[in-house]
Design a protein around this motif. Structure first.
Motif, PDB file in Angstrom:
ATOM      1  N   MET A   1       0.840  -1.200   0.000  1.00  0.00           N
ATOM      2  CA  MET A   1       0.000   0.000   0.000  1.00  0.00           C
ATOM      3  C   MET A   1       0.876   1.253   0.000  1.00  0.00           C
ATOM      4  N   ARG A   2       0.398   2.307  -0.662  1.00  0.00           N
ATOM      5  CA  ARG A   2       1.040   3.621  -0.598  1.00  0.00           C
ATOM      6  C   ARG A   2       0.443   4.364   0.589  1.00  0.00           C
ATOM      7  N   ILE A   3       1.294   4.716   1.551  1.00  0.00           N
ATOM      8  CA  ILE A   3       0.798   5.234   2.824  1.00  0.00           C
ATOM      9  C   ILE A   3       1.377   6.620   3.086  1.00  0.00           C
ATOM     10  N   GLY A   4       0.497   7.557   3.434  1.00  0.00           N
ATOM     11  CA  GLY A   4       0.913   8.885   3.843  1.00  0.00           C
ATOM     12  C   GLY A   4       0.990   8.960   5.361  1.00  0.00           C
ATOM     13  N   ILE A   5       1.979   9.676   5.870  1.00  0.00           N
ATOM     14  CA  ILE A   5       2.155   9.854   7.309  1.00  0.00           C
ATOM     15  C   ILE A   5       1.907  11.309   7.646  1.00  0.00           C
ATOM     16  N   ALA A   6       0.982  11.579   8.558  1.00  0.00           N
ATOM     17  CA  ALA A   6       0.698  12.941   9.021  1.00  0.00           C
ATOM     18  C   ALA A   6       1.063  13.015  10.492  1.00  0.00           C
ATOM     19  N   ASN A   7       2.243  13.584  10.782  1.00  0.00           N
ATOM     20  CA  ASN A   7       2.733  13.639  12.158  1.00  0.00           C
ATOM     21  C   ASN A   7       3.818  14.703  12.236  1.00  0.00           C
ATOM     22  N   ASP A   8       3.677  15.636  13.176  1.00  0.00           N
ATOM     23  CA  ASP A   8       4.626  16.739  13.279  1.00  0.00           C
ATOM     24  C   ASP A   8       5.794  16.442  14.208  1.00  0.00           C
ATOM     25  N   VAL A   9       5.789  15.274  14.872  1.00  0.00           N
ATOM     26  CA  VAL A   9       6.878  14.908  15.779  1.00  0.00           C
ATOM     27  C   VAL A   9       7.900  14.098  14.992  1.00  0.00           C
ATOM     28  N   PRO A  10       9.098  14.634  14.756  1.00  0.00           N
ATOM     29  CA  PRO A  10      10.065  13.946  13.890  1.00  0.00           C
ATOM     30  C   PRO A  10      10.365  12.513  14.313  1.00  0.00           C
ATOM     31  N   ILE A  11      10.539  12.267  15.630  1.00  0.00           N
ATOM     32  CA  ILE A  11      10.888  10.922  16.070  1.00  0.00           C
ATOM     33  C   ILE A  11       9.740   9.943  15.810  1.00  0.00           C
ATOM     34  N   ALA A  12       8.497  10.413  15.952  1.00  0.00           N
ATOM     35  CA  ALA A  12       7.347   9.547  15.702  1.00  0.00           C
ATOM     36  C   ALA A  12       7.188   9.270  14.211  1.00  0.00           C
ATOM     37  N   ALA A  13       7.329  10.319  13.386  1.00  0.00           N
ATOM     38  CA  ALA A  13       7.214  10.138  11.939  1.00  0.00           C
ATOM     39  C   ALA A  13       8.294   9.185  11.430  1.00  0.00           C
ATOM     40  N   GLU A  14       9.519   9.323  11.961  1.00  0.00           N
ATOM     41  CA  GLU A  14      10.599   8.451  11.533  1.00  0.00           C
ATOM     42  C   GLU A  14      10.354   7.012  11.976  1.00  0.00           C
ATOM     43  N   ALA A  15       9.811   6.833  13.186  1.00  0.00           N
ATOM     44  CA  ALA A  15       9.500   5.482  13.646  1.00  0.00           C
ATOM     45  C   ALA A  15       8.471   4.818  12.742  1.00  0.00           C
ATOM     46  N   LEU A  16       7.446   5.570  12.345  1.00  0.00           N
ATOM     47  CA  LEU A  16       6.430   5.027  11.445  1.00  0.00           C
ATOM     48  C   LEU A  16       7.043   4.683  10.092  1.00  0.00           C
ATOM     49  N   ARG A  17       7.906   5.577   9.595  1.00  0.00           N
ATOM     50  CA  ARG A  17       8.544   5.317   8.304  1.00  0.00           C
ATOM     51  C   ARG A  17       9.364   4.025   8.346  1.00  0.00           C
ATOM     52  N   ARG A  18      10.102   3.822   9.441  1.00  0.00           N
ATOM     53  CA  ARG A  18      10.935   2.635   9.561  1.00  0.00           C
ATOM     54  C   ARG A  18      10.100   1.358   9.663  1.00  0.00           C
ATOM     55  N   VAL A  19       8.990   1.426  10.397  1.00  0.00           N
ATOM     56  CA  VAL A  19       8.121   0.253  10.521  1.00  0.00           C
ATOM     57  C   VAL A  19       7.575  -0.144   9.154  1.00  0.00           C
ATOM     58  N   LEU A  20       7.145   0.841   8.388  1.00  0.00           N
ATOM     59  CA  LEU A  20       6.592   0.559   7.060  1.00  0.00           C
ATOM     60  C   LEU A  20       7.671   0.021   6.128  1.00  0.00           C
ATOM     61  N   ALA A  21       8.860   0.639   6.174  1.00  0.00           N
ATOM     62  CA  ALA A  21       9.949   0.190   5.299  1.00  0.00           C
ATOM     63  C   ALA A  21      10.381  -1.227   5.643  1.00  0.00           C
ATOM     64  N   ALA A  22      10.452  -1.536   6.938  1.00  0.00           N
ATOM     65  CA  ALA A  22      10.905  -2.859   7.364  1.00  0.00           C
ATOM     66  C   ALA A  22       9.902  -3.952   7.018  1.00  0.00           C
ATOM     67  N   SER A  23       8.643  -3.581   6.870  1.00  0.00           N
ATOM     68  CA  SER A  23       7.614  -4.590   6.576  1.00  0.00           C
ATOM     69  C   SER A  23       7.794  -5.203   5.203  1.00  0.00           C
TER      70      SER A  23
END
Length: 329
Positions: free
Chosen positions: A1-23
């Protein structure tokens, strides 16, 4: 899936990005740092799913969700720190069109956060089952589709609904009612006697017809197929409900690209709830009949419990909503 992340906290946005990439299953379409950016990016680069935080600058997640669902509908999963501490906002976001909520993995403070997030995403992906396809040019007169499912108590509910509302010329209404196929023709005839609406049985291969109520009449499952044709399918043969409301609603979510409303009326069991969820995820309006006006509050209850229905309405108010939003007699 193509997923957009809406989050202004850099550490949280990066954590979400890593989870998606690792999947290995998903692609990050974009990262928005404000609610305003999320709304804009959904319109310009529509994703399959948005992971929406609640607290963001300029526009919070609740209002961003509301605007996205109004202007560029797509599936939205609320991902926020400690959702149990923001119950009010969570429910407002769900009411605005978000499908579910999960804690942000990096802030969850316990193992399993990544797995829970990916499980939610996987479930939404199955229910959405692809983006709605554009409507072919062969049927430009059908601008709206009303998909209706009913079971126990359904014939009387349908008769009441169509006595108060009849689809206008640009709107097709399709009914899947649990009934023995030997009685289906009599149901069509009886509904025609009870209301001024034009009621017609569906033959395999029929196109959607504006200004008409089309009713499934076989023990096979009804599907909306590409080209806006209505087709019967014996598979899956082990499905208890024949025809299955879920199967029809899922096909609408997959193949209908214009405005639609999914309506789940009175009935026993859970058929139709998951399909209604898929329609909601595809950006369509979803309605379930309320308990007081239902002969059996089974299927509508299931839809309400899984947050598949945006609106829970008495039967007569469903007719009024259709008249107000879609038109018709």
């Amino acid at each position: 899936m193509r997923i957009g992340i809406a989050n202004d906290v850099p550490i949280a946005a990066e954590a979400l990005r890593r989870v998606l990439a690792a999947s290995g299953e998903h692609q990050v379409a974009w990262i928005a740092r404000t609610g305003v950016d999320a709304v804009r990016l959904c319109a310009d680069l529509r994703p399959d799913l948005v992971l929406m935080d609640l607290e963001m600058p300029l526009l919070d997640g609740v209002e961003a969700t509301r605007r996205i669902m109004a202007n560029a509908p797509c599936a939205i999963l609320v991902v926020t720190a400690r959702p149990q501490d923001n119950v009010g906002q969570v429910f407002r976001a769900l009411g605005a069109g978000a499908l579910d909520v999960v804690a942000t993995p990096v802030l969850l403070g316990q193992p399993g956060g990544e797995a829970e997030l990916l499980a939610k995403i996987r479930t939404i992906g199955k229910l959405v089952a692809g983006r709605p396809a554009p409507v072919p040019a062969g049927v430009p007169h059908v601008a709206h589709l009303v998909a209706i499912g009913a079971s126990t108590g359904g014939p009387a509910a349908l008769a009441r609904l169509f006595s108060l509302w009849q689809p206008p010329p640009d709107t097709a209404a399709v009914v899947v009612q649990h009934i023995d196929s030997s009685f289906a023709a009599q149901l069509v005839r009886w509904l025609g006697e009870q209301s001024p609406a034009k009621i017609a049985p569906i033959a395999d291969g029929d196109h959607l017809e504006g200004g008409m109520v089309q009713v499934a009449t076989t023990a096979d499952h009804l599907r909306l197929a590409p080209g806006n044709r209505l087709r019967y399918d014996a598979e899956p043969r082990d499905e208890i409900h024949r025809p299955s409301i879920d199967i029809f609603f899922h096909s609408v979510a997959r193949h209908w690209g214009r405005t639609a409303a999914g309506i789940l009326l009175t009935g026993m069991g859970r058929d139709g709830a998951a399909g209604l969820f898929a329609m909601r995820a595809a950006g369509h309006t979803t309605i379930a009949q309320d308990e007081a006006s239902s002969a059996v509050y089974g299927m509508p209850r299931a839809a309400a419990e899984m947050n598949a229905a945006q609106k829970i309405l008495p039967l007569d108010n469903i007719s009024k909503w259709l008249s107000d939003r879609i038109g018709g007699a």
